[in-house]
Design an enzyme around this catalytic site. Structure first.
Site, mmCIF file in Angstrom:
data_model
loop_
_atom_site.group_PDB
_atom_site.id
_atom_site.type_symbol
_atom_site.label_atom_id
_atom_site.label_comp_id
_atom_site.label_asym_id
_atom_site.label_seq_id
_atom_site.Cartn_x
_atom_site.Cartn_y
_atom_site.Cartn_z
ATOM 1 N N TYR A 120 52.364 48.768 44.871
ATOM 2 C CA TYR A 120 51.725 47.898 45.601
ATOM 3 C C TYR A 120 51.841 47.917 46.912
ATOM 4 O O TYR A 120 50.736 47.590 47.684
ATOM 5 C CB TYR A 120 52.364 46.549 45.317
ATOM 6 N N HIS A 150 45.823 34.863 40.927
ATOM 7 C CA HIS A 150 46.389 36.342 40.711
ATOM 8 C C HIS A 150 47.566 36.704 41.806
ATOM 9 O O HIS A 150 48.046 37.847 41.720
ATOM 10 C CB HIS A 150 45.668 37.283 40.280
ATOM 11 N N THR A 172 32.872 39.408 38.315
ATOM 12 C CA THR A 172 34.101 39.256 37.361
ATOM 13 C C THR A 172 33.352 40.049 35.818
ATOM 14 O O THR A 172 32.330 39.998 35.533
ATOM 15 C CB THR A 172 34.588 37.871 36.961
#
Length: 240
Positions: A53, A110, A178
């Site tokens: 990350y 998220h 999406t």
């Protein structure tokens, strides 16, 4: 007064140069999902998670919001100021491009890459540097517990109550970029329809839930989203 709810996914940020997770060269084909995006992976090897990350966070410095992000920000402002309506943006993306494009009050279901969270006390704080194993939580003093503020598989999405409230009051639900494959966001179109909202899909290609939408528009987000946003703004001006 009109209430609009917009759901955005990775396809919106792809044109800014951010790699999506599910395309043919996406992160999940490169990385072991359980190793870098689950609480079990974090407990087993937190450094591997941070090594995944931290570069994603650093990458944000080299990208800019695209025309679609900017257009959505302008449409949100116009709806709020011209009609007194609501324009809620819910995003599955963990970048900050909506905010940098002029939007506010975005629900990041998220999580957000530019924030860190303590695994022990859940304290949340803005953070743009690389998270390290030696970092200490300023709230509880625990070392080695700072993790990305990202929802991993098996964890509850953020802001679900707000999302459901917005969907219940929506006159129009718009899904942008999406796949329609990830729950609970994939069910939003059905929830909006049950509440009486009109539904619009804007995508590069039909999603897995495309058949549930009243209207569908396909093409690059920077073009199709921008066209829709300006149509929305023009509609407000016509009604004044």
């Amino acid at each position: 007064m009109q209430n609009i709810v917009v759901l955005t996914g990775a396809g919106l940020s792809a044109e800014s140069g951010l790699q999506t997770f599910r395309d043919e060269s996406g992160h999940w084909l490169i990385e072991d999902v359980d190793a870098v995006a689950s609480i079990e992976g974090w407990l087993r090897d937190p450094q591997r998670v941070l090594d995944f990350y931290n570069p994603r966070r650093a990458q944000l410095d080299g990208v800019q919001p695209n025309a679609a992000h900017v257009a959505l920000g302008k449409a949100q402002t116009a709806v709020r100021e011209s009609s007194g309506g609501a324009f809620t943006i819910i995003t599955q993306n963990i970048d900050d491009l909506h905010e940098r494009g002029g939007a506010s009050g975005v629900i990041h279901m998220h999580g957000e890459l530019r924030k860190q969270r303590c695994h022990v006390c859940d304290a949340l704080s803005p953070y743009e540097a690389a998270i390290g194993r030696a970092d200490v939580c300023l709230s509880c003093g625990q070392a080695g517990a700072m993790r990305p503020h990202v929802v991993w598989f098996g964890e509850m999405p953020i802001g679900m109550d707000e999302c459901l409230e917005a969907l219940a009051a929506a006159d129009l639900f718009v899904s942008i970029g999406t796949s329609g494959a990830v729950q609970p966001a994939a069910s939003f179109v059905a929830i909006a329809r049950e509440g009486g909202a009109r539904t619009l899909e804007i995508n590069l290609k039909p999603s897995e839930t495309a058949r549930l939408f009243d209207e569908r528009r396909y093409g690059p987000a920077s073009q199709v989203v921008t066209d829709w946003a300006w149509e929305t703004i023009a509609g407000l001006e016509t009604r004044l």
